[in-house]
Design a protein around this motif. Structure first.
Motif, PDB file in Angstrom:
ATOM      1  N   ALA A 130       4.190   9.614  -9.831  1.00 51.73           N
ATOM      2  CA  ALA A 130       3.509   9.626 -11.136  1.00 51.73           C
ATOM      3  C   ALA A 130       2.643  10.871 -11.257  1.00 51.73           C
ATOM      4  O   ALA A 130       2.618  11.537 -12.295  1.00 51.73           O
ATOM      5  CB  ALA A 130       2.671   8.368 -11.304  1.00 51.73           C
ATOM      6  N   ASP A 131       1.948  11.205 -10.193  1.00 56.03           N
ATOM      7  CA  ASP A 131       1.091  12.391 -10.230  1.00 56.03           C
ATOM      8  C   ASP A 131       1.876  13.656 -10.514  1.00 56.03           C
ATOM      9  O   ASP A 131       1.367  14.592 -11.126  1.00 56.03           O
ATOM     10  CB  ASP A 131       0.320  12.540  -8.906  1.00 56.03           C
ATOM     11  N   SER A 132       3.127  13.689 -10.065  1.00 51.03           N
ATOM     12  CA  SER A 132       3.887  14.917 -10.322  1.00 51.03           C
ATOM     13  C   SER A 132       4.405  14.966 -11.753  1.00 51.03           C
ATOM     14  O   SER A 132       4.842  16.006 -12.222  1.00 51.03           O
ATOM     15  CB  SER A 132       5.023  15.078  -9.314  1.00 51.03           C
ATOM     16  N   ILE A 133       4.335  13.815 -12.443  1.00 53.26           N
ATOM     17  CA  ILE A 133       4.773  13.787 -13.836  1.00 53.26           C
ATOM     18  C   ILE A 133       3.624  14.091 -14.798  1.00 53.26           C
ATOM     19  O   ILE A 133       3.843  14.608 -15.902  1.00 53.26           O
ATOM     20  CB  ILE A 133       5.351  12.385 -14.177  1.00 53.26           C
TER      21      ILE A 133
ATOM     22  N   SER B 240      -5.486   7.683 -14.517  1.00 48.77           N
ATOM     23  CA  SER B 240      -6.316   8.804 -14.934  1.00 48.77           C
ATOM     24  C   SER B 240      -5.443  10.043 -14.987  1.00 48.77           C
ATOM     25  O   SER B 240      -4.410  10.108 -14.330  1.00 48.77           O
ATOM     26  CB  SER B 240      -7.467   9.010 -13.942  1.00 48.77           C
ATOM     27  N   PRO B 241      -5.852  11.023 -15.780  1.00 50.58           N
ATOM     28  CA  PRO B 241      -5.023  12.217 -15.896  1.00 50.58           C
ATOM     29  C   PRO B 241      -5.039  13.074 -14.627  1.00 50.58           C
ATOM     30  O   PRO B 241      -4.199  13.943 -14.458  1.00 50.58           O
ATOM     31  CB  PRO B 241      -5.645  12.999 -17.060  1.00 50.58           C
ATOM     32  N   ALA B 242      -5.980  12.806 -13.740  1.00 46.75           N
ATOM     33  CA  ALA B 242      -6.077  13.657 -12.550  1.00 46.75           C
ATOM     34  C   ALA B 242      -5.011  13.268 -11.539  1.00 46.75           C
ATOM     35  O   ALA B 242      -4.778  12.095 -11.291  1.00 46.75           O
ATOM     36  CB  ALA B 242      -7.463  13.507 -11.932  1.00 46.75           C
ATOM     37  N   ALA B 243      -4.403  14.242 -10.960  1.00 42.91           N
ATOM     38  CA  ALA B 243      -3.404  13.984  -9.923  1.00 42.91           C
ATOM     39  C   ALA B 243      -4.066  14.103  -8.569  1.00 42.91           C
ATOM     40  O   ALA B 243      -4.813  15.039  -8.309  1.00 42.91           O
ATOM     41  CB  ALA B 243      -2.264  14.993 -10.042  1.00 42.91           C
ATOM     42  N   ARG B 244      -3.817  13.106  -7.709  1.00 42.37           N
ATOM     43  CA  ARG B 244      -4.461  13.142  -6.397  1.00 42.37           C
ATOM     44  C   ARG B 244      -3.501  13.501  -5.276  1.00 42.37           C
ATOM     45  O   ARG B 244      -3.899  14.015  -4.255  1.00 42.37           O
ATOM     46  CB  ARG B 244      -5.055  11.773  -6.087  1.00 42.37           C
ATOM     47  N   PHE B 245      -2.258  13.100  -5.452  1.00 45.66           N
ATOM     48  CA  PHE B 245      -1.306  13.271  -4.352  1.00 45.66           C
ATOM     49  C   PHE B 245      -0.186  14.204  -4.762  1.00 45.66           C
ATOM     50  O   PHE B 245       0.321  14.134  -5.872  1.00 45.66           O
ATOM     51  CB  PHE B 245      -0.730  11.914  -3.942  1.00 45.66           C
ATOM     52  N   PHE B 246       0.211  15.042  -3.861  1.00 43.64           N
ATOM     53  CA  PHE B 246       1.193  16.068  -4.192  1.00 43.64           C
ATOM     54  C   PHE B 246       2.359  16.058  -3.221  1.00 43.64           C
ATOM     55  O   PHE B 246       2.176  16.169  -2.012  1.00 43.64           O
ATOM     56  CB  PHE B 246       0.527  17.448  -4.173  1.00 43.64           C
ATOM     57  N   ALA B 247       3.545  15.927  -3.783  1.00 40.38           N
ATOM     58  CA  ALA B 247       4.741  16.036  -2.953  1.00 40.38           C
ATOM     59  C   ALA B 247       5.264  17.461  -3.060  1.00 40.38           C
ATOM     60  O   ALA B 247       4.837  18.227  -3.915  1.00 40.38           O
ATOM     61  CB  ALA B 247       5.788  15.053  -3.451  1.00 40.38           C
ATOM     62  N   LEU B 248       6.185  17.809  -2.186  1.00 39.65           N
ATOM     63  CA  LEU B 248       6.785  19.138  -2.255  1.00 39.65           C
ATOM     64  C   LEU B 248       7.806  19.174  -3.385  1.00 39.65           C
ATOM     65  O   LEU B 248       8.455  18.180  -3.663  1.00 39.65           O
ATOM     66  CB  LEU B 248       7.484  19.471  -0.931  1.00 39.65           C
ATOM     67  N   PRO B 249       7.942  20.306  -4.034  1.00 44.43           N
ATOM     68  CA  PRO B 249       8.937  20.368  -5.107  1.00 44.43           C
ATOM     69  C   PRO B 249      10.344  20.253  -4.514  1.00 44.43           C
ATOM     70  O   PRO B 249      10.574  20.674  -3.382  1.00 44.43           O
ATOM     71  CB  PRO B 249       8.711  21.751  -5.739  1.00 44.43           C
ATOM     72  N   PRO B 250      11.269  19.678  -5.270  1.00 43.56           N
ATOM     73  CA  PRO B 250      12.628  19.499  -4.743  1.00 43.56           C
ATOM     74  C   PRO B 250      13.305  20.854  -4.572  1.00 43.56           C
ATOM     75  O   PRO B 250      12.983  21.802  -5.285  1.00 43.56           O
ATOM     76  CB  PRO B 250      13.348  18.694  -5.831  1.00 43.56           C
ATOM     77  N   ASP B 251      14.235  20.913  -3.640  1.00 41.64           N
ATOM     78  CA  ASP B 251      14.886  22.204  -3.431  1.00 41.64           C
ATOM     79  C   ASP B 251      16.259  22.272  -4.087  1.00 41.64           C
ATOM     80  O   ASP B 251      16.960  23.249  -3.978  1.00 41.64           O
ATOM     81  CB  ASP B 251      14.999  22.500  -1.931  1.00 41.64           C
TER      82      ASP B 251
ATOM     83  N   GLU C 144       0.834  -1.206   0.000  1.00 41.82           N
ATOM     84  CA  GLU C 144       0.000   0.000   0.000  1.00 41.82           C
ATOM     85  C   GLU C 144       0.870   1.257   0.000  1.00 41.82           C
ATOM     86  O   GLU C 144       0.546   2.253  -0.651  1.00 41.82           O
ATOM     87  CB  GLU C 144      -0.909   0.043   1.245  1.00 41.82           C
ATOM     88  N   LEU C 145       1.976   1.186   0.724  1.00 38.32           N
ATOM     89  CA  LEU C 145       2.855   2.347   0.802  1.00 38.32           C
ATOM     90  C   LEU C 145       3.552   2.570  -0.541  1.00 38.32           C
ATOM     91  O   LEU C 145       3.707   3.705  -0.997  1.00 38.32           O
ATOM     92  CB  LEU C 145       3.877   2.148   1.925  1.00 38.32           C
ATOM     93  N   MET C 146       3.940   1.461  -1.180  1.00 36.71           N
ATOM     94  CA  MET C 146       4.529   1.568  -2.528  1.00 36.71           C
ATOM     95  C   MET C 146       3.547   2.221  -3.480  1.00 36.71           C
ATOM     96  O   MET C 146       3.886   3.125  -4.233  1.00 36.71           O
ATOM     97  CB  MET C 146       4.824   0.165  -3.090  1.00 36.71           C
ATOM     98  N   ASP C 147       2.296   1.732  -3.438  1.00 37.52           N
ATOM     99  CA  ASP C 147       1.267   2.281  -4.331  1.00 37.52           C
ATOM    100  C   ASP C 147       1.140   3.773  -4.114  1.00 37.52           C
ATOM    101  O   ASP C 147       1.107   4.557  -5.049  1.00 37.52           O
ATOM    102  CB  ASP C 147      -0.101   1.629  -4.048  1.00 37.52           C
ATOM    103  N   LEU C 148       1.050   4.170  -2.866  1.00 36.23           N
ATOM    104  CA  LEU C 148       0.845   5.574  -2.533  1.00 36.23           C
ATOM    105  C   LEU C 148       1.996   6.440  -3.032  1.00 36.23           C
ATOM    106  O   LEU C 148       1.791   7.457  -3.699  1.00 36.23           O
ATOM    107  CB  LEU C 148       0.691   5.732  -1.010  1.00 36.23           C
ATOM    108  N   CYS C 149       3.225   6.025  -2.729  1.00 35.13           N
ATOM    109  CA  CYS C 149       4.375   6.870  -3.073  1.00 35.13           C
ATOM    110  C   CYS C 149       4.662   6.872  -4.568  1.00 35.13           C
ATOM    111  O   CYS C 149       4.941   7.923  -5.151  1.00 35.13           O
ATOM    112  CB  CYS C 149       5.612   6.416  -2.301  1.00 35.13           C
ATOM    113  N   CYS C 150       4.564   5.707  -5.201  1.00 31.79           N
ATOM    114  CA  CYS C 150       4.784   5.679  -6.654  1.00 31.79           C
ATOM    115  C   CYS C 150       3.707   6.490  -7.356  1.00 31.79           C
ATOM    116  O   CYS C 150       3.981   7.193  -8.332  1.00 31.79           O
ATOM    117  CB  CYS C 150       4.790   4.240  -7.169  1.00 31.79           C
ATOM    118  N   GLN C 151       2.489   6.396  -6.856  1.00 33.64           N
ATOM    119  CA  GLN C 151       1.403   7.172  -7.446  1.00 33.64           C
ATOM    120  C   GLN C 151       1.672   8.658  -7.305  1.00 33.64           C
ATOM    121  O   GLN C 151       1.397   9.438  -8.202  1.00 33.64           O
ATOM    122  CB  GLN C 151       0.073   6.808  -6.781  1.00 33.64           C
TER     123      GLN C 151
END
Lengths: 171, 518
Positions: free
Chosen positions: A133-136, B87-98, A123-130
């Motif tokens: 991917a979302d940032s791409i 899907s094209p929608a992004a759900r989770f957001f990380a912080l941009p790298p510094d 589940e953690l892999m799914d979350l982090c890889c997703q």
């Protein structure tokens, strides 16, 4: 989330301080830099790697050594597992926990991905890889390079050829 | 449900087809007359479907109902598919790298491939241009393809499927309605079969709606989940008996034209099948279940002559609802060996013949251990409270399920009432074990407030000793709570046998008001 007991070892997850103890069902994990973490067996079992070790009786009194996982990352993985075994049915709460959990710098995310991969926490892999991917998604090649600091080592001719080969993707 | 589905441009096509036949678009009656006059061959793509429905029409006097079903075939399909994996929608957001240090490229191949396989196909394919490190990643990741991501140029999907070396994990084709689609399908299917397709959602959005799937379809031995909508299933006659779906766990067929023997073939050769769902199959068929693996079977809007659960040791849910049973026909539900069956619905006393332990359950059937199914805890029934014969069946049916905890009753509308049954009938019919000792929850749908319904509810409330919760959903014919009040008054005067029970009446259209019995 982590409290330090009298002898300095960290207790994470709110359990009694003890080694592998059938009654209180705790297990000790050691990070690569020697820090000690106490986790419930239930949370630890989210890691298939640890789960199989427990099942096969490979966990001795001392605990499990994880030479591939540093303490700060291990603490985060444990936090994730604790949260997910605590109330697995509260979907809304878990989603907002997850969203907050990954709102960290990318390099931390990559370290978590490696740890989750080594520990086999799906589940953690799914979350982090997703999240990566979302940032791409929806970014152009240049934007992705800039985001991650990827250096373009193609010659202009090579790059043109690659784009042509997969033309449909670049339209 | 995937909200990215485009509106299908078939309405104008349907209209065009009608015009081509010299009919006014939407003139279903006219179309029927043509079909009945056996000029089906001249109907072009509309032909085979019309023939099917004309056949039904011959067996069923209620033309309105048949036309309604027919109209559904022509309207935009509205199915609940599997959610697409990307899907094209992004759900989770990380912080941009510094910093500008490239850490991502240091991840091992397998992890990069995992990340790329979570991208919509165009984004995924573009990663090949990032750097040399990334060049081979997309092609090494299992392909996940959702054609909504290729819109509007869905014909490129055959290029993509051919270009990727495989394995192909997941393909959802729900938006392809270009002229070339049917033509491309054969090649696509061959590629998918060769490249180990696991999850396939294939919805036909292009006329004809009963386009035959290519026979190579049956060579997809790696399938784990298969959803098909609006196709004609390839014939299984003459196939080598080694044809098998050893990994198929989920199968859903929506309005797929399929012969009974083809369905049997697939079921026999799917040794790990857990979920089976068949919707809108208007061809009469039998379902004979012999399966070590099946857990859940749903039949919605189908014309099933018989469901015989012969041997299904893991079957937990059997749902047969919105059954299409043309007049004069009956649908039989026969339960043999189903030791884990928990959920059974929706029994229809008039249209269903229930056979348990080799005994057909009738109004006066004496219950015995061989006719009981003690594992069922959820039972659904559709009852016409204006029909005496329906009501007379209820006690004997309920006695077959002594451990029901949730009873779900839908009150059917009747055009002709054959007399109501009053309270005495219920008391005289004798003890009904599950009502007295087992049922904790009653869901009563489409409550019309009739005397017969009220008599049943009165009997129920007065004799249900462990009842905890009742929810009564009003029929949509009510327009306001004021209309309902007089009916509720009689309910209000009933003495509940179970003290802590809550009774909630809800669902009045146009109003959020609810009514509780204290």
């Amino acid at each position: 989330m982590a409290a330090t007991t009298a002898d300095g070892s960290k207790v994470v997850g709110g359990g009694e301080k003890s080694n592998v103890d059938e009654e209180s069902k705790m297990i000790t994990l050691f990070s690569s830099d020697g820090e000690r973490f106490e986790v419930t067996q239930e949370a630890a079992a989210m890691s298939q790697t640890i789960h199989h070790m427990m099942e096969d009786g490979c966990v001795d009194d001392e605990g499990v050594h994880l030479p591939n996982v540093g303490s700060s990352i291990l603490a985060m993985v444990i936090e994730y597992c604790n949260r997910h075994v605590a109330s697995p049915d509260e979907k809304e709460d878990i989603r907002s926990f997850d969203a907050g959990f990954v709102n960290v710098e990318h390099h931390t995310l990559f370290d978590i991905i490696r740890a989750a991969n080594y520990l086999d926490v799906k589940e953690l892999m799914d979350l982090c890889c997703q999240t990566v991917a979302d940032s791409i998604k929806s970014k152009s090649v240049e934007e992705i390079r800039e985001l991650f600091g990827i250096v373009n080592d193609f010659t202009p001719e090579e790059e043109a050829e690659i784009r042509k080969e997969n033309q449909w993707a670049f339209e | 449900m995937d909200s990215r589905l485009l509106p299908v441009p078939t309405d104008s096509e349907i209209a065009a087809e009608f015009r081509r036949q010299g009919l006014v678009p939407g003139d279903l009656e006219g179309l029927f007359r043509r079909a009945a006059a056996s000029s089906i061959d001249t109907l072009g793509p509309l032909g085979p479907v019309t023939a099917l429905v004309a056949d039904l029409l011959n067996n069923h006097p209620d033309k309105a109902e048949v036309l309604f079903l027919f109209a559904r075939l022509f309207s935009t399909p509205n199915y609940a598919f599997l959610d697409p994996p990307v899907s094209p929608a992004a759900r989770f957001f990380a912080l941009p790298p510094d910093d500008a240090v490239d850490r991502v490229s240091r991840l091992p191949d397998a992890l990069l491939a995992d990340i790329v396989s979570r991208l919509p196909v165009k984004d995924a394919a573009r990663t090949v241009a990032l750097s040399r490190r990334w060049r081979g990643v997309w092609r090494s990741a299992p392909l996940v393809l959702v054609d909504a991501d290729l819109v509007p140029d869905t014909s490129v999907l055959s290029t993509v499927v051919a270009a990727h070396p495989g394995p192909i994990r997941c393909v959802h084709l729900t938006n392809s309605c270009t002229v070339e689609f049917h033509g491309l399908l054969k090649h696509c299917v061959e590629h998918l079969a060769d490249k180990g397709i696991q999850e396939l959602v294939l919805v036909n959005r292009r006329w004809p709606l009963d386009f035959a799937l290519p026979a190579t379809f049956l060579g997809m031995a790696t399938l784990t989940r298969l959803y098909l909508a609006l196709w004609k299933f390839p014939s299984t006659v003459g196939l080598p008996s080694a044809t098998c779906f050893p990994n198929l766990r989920e199968l859903e067929l929506c309005t797929v034209l399929m012969e009974g023997r083809d369905l049997d073939f697939i079921l026999d050769r799917s040794p790990v099948l857990e979920n089976l769902c068949i919707q809108g199959n208007l061809l009469k068929f039998h379902l004979r279940l012999v399966s070590q693996s099946l857990q859940c079977v749903r039949l919605l809007g189908c014309f099933v002559q018989e469901i015989f659960v012969v041997h299904a040791p893991r079957l937990e849910q059997l749902i047969h609802s919105e059954a299409w049973i043309p007049g004069g026909n009956c649908s039989k539900i026969k339960i043999g060996h189903a030791p884990k069956l928990q959920l059974l619905g929706f029994l229809h006393p008039r249209n269903h013949v229930l056979e348990l332990g080799n005994t057909v359950i009738k109004a006066r059937t004496m219950v015995s251990p061989s006719t009981m199914v003690p594992t069922v805890t959820f039972l659904g029934m559709e009852v016409h409270f204006g029909v005496r014969n329906d009501l007379k069946m209820i006690p004997s049916v309920l006695r077959c399920f002594p451990n029901v905890m949730t009873l779900h009753i839908r009150s059917g509308k009747t055009d002709h009432s054959t007399g109501k049954l009053n309270l005495n009938f219920w008391y005289e019919s004798g003890a009904i074990e599950c009502i007295h000792w087992s049922i904790k929850r009653l869901d009563f749908y489409d409550f019309q407030g009739g005397r017969s319904e009220l008599a049943f509810l009165k009997f129920f409330f007065e004799t249900a000793f462990v009842l905890e919760e009742v929810v009564i959903q009003l029929a949509t014919s009510f327009t306001s709570m004021e209309e309902v009040h007089p009916k509720l008054e009689s309910l209000g005067s009933i003495q509940l046998a179970s003290e802590p029970c809550s009774v909630l009446v809800t669902g009045c259209p146009g109003s959020d008001q609810e009514w509780r019995l204290h």
